[in-house]
Write a protein that holds these residues in place. Sequence first.
Motif, short mmCIF file in Angstrom:
data_model
loop_
_atom_site.label_atom_id
_atom_site.label_comp_id
_atom_site.label_asym_id
_atom_site.label_seq_id
_atom_site.Cartn_x
_atom_site.Cartn_y
_atom_site.Cartn_z
N LYS A 47 -2.86 6.30 2.23
CA LYS A 47 -3.19 4.90 2.49
C LYS A 47 -4.65 4.79 2.96
O LYS A 47 -5.36 3.88 2.58
N ALA B 80 0.42 4.20 -2.69
CA ALA B 80 0.19 5.59 -2.26
C ALA B 80 1.18 6.53 -2.94
O ALA B 80 0.79 7.60 -3.43
N ILE C 158 0.81 -1.21 0.00
CA ILE C 158 0.00 0.00 0.00
C ILE C 158 0.86 1.27 0.00
O ILE C 158 0.48 2.28 -0.60
N ASP C 159 2.02 1.24 0.64
CA ASP C 159 2.91 2.40 0.63
C ASP C 159 3.35 2.74 -0.79
O ASP C 159 3.40 3.91 -1.18
#
Length: 139
Positions: A17, A10, A6-7
């Motif tokens: 996030k 993003a 997810i980082d």
Amino acid sequence: MKQFKIDDVAKETGLTKRTIRYYEEIGLIKPPERSEKGTRLYTEEDIERLKKVIAAREVLGFSLQELQQFLTLKETIEAHHRDYRNATDKEQKQQELKEIAAGVREQIDMLEQKMKKMLEWKKELKQLHEKIQAILEEQ
């Protein structure tokens, strides 16, 4: 197939996030696979879909509800296209196509309304700019 945490998503999309998780929660993107430890693992396809959501929201001014309607319609069309060749009931095919056509027409009408409003705003801004320029030239 490459997967992203997810980082990474993003950073790639410019979303937080929290926003990515929210979009997943409301169905704008499908829930991603998870690692053995429960970490969300996104695909290139997920990232591209998020970029389309961002563009539709920012450029076209879609609300989240409008985005959901658009994406649902798109998925319906894609599913219909896959199943169309296998269907034998001609009347059912015709009815489904009519429903899809009505949904597409609705989306087009919505876009036309948004474009009309944008042109009105543009016209007002141009008039304001012209007034300001005239005042500046008088001084």
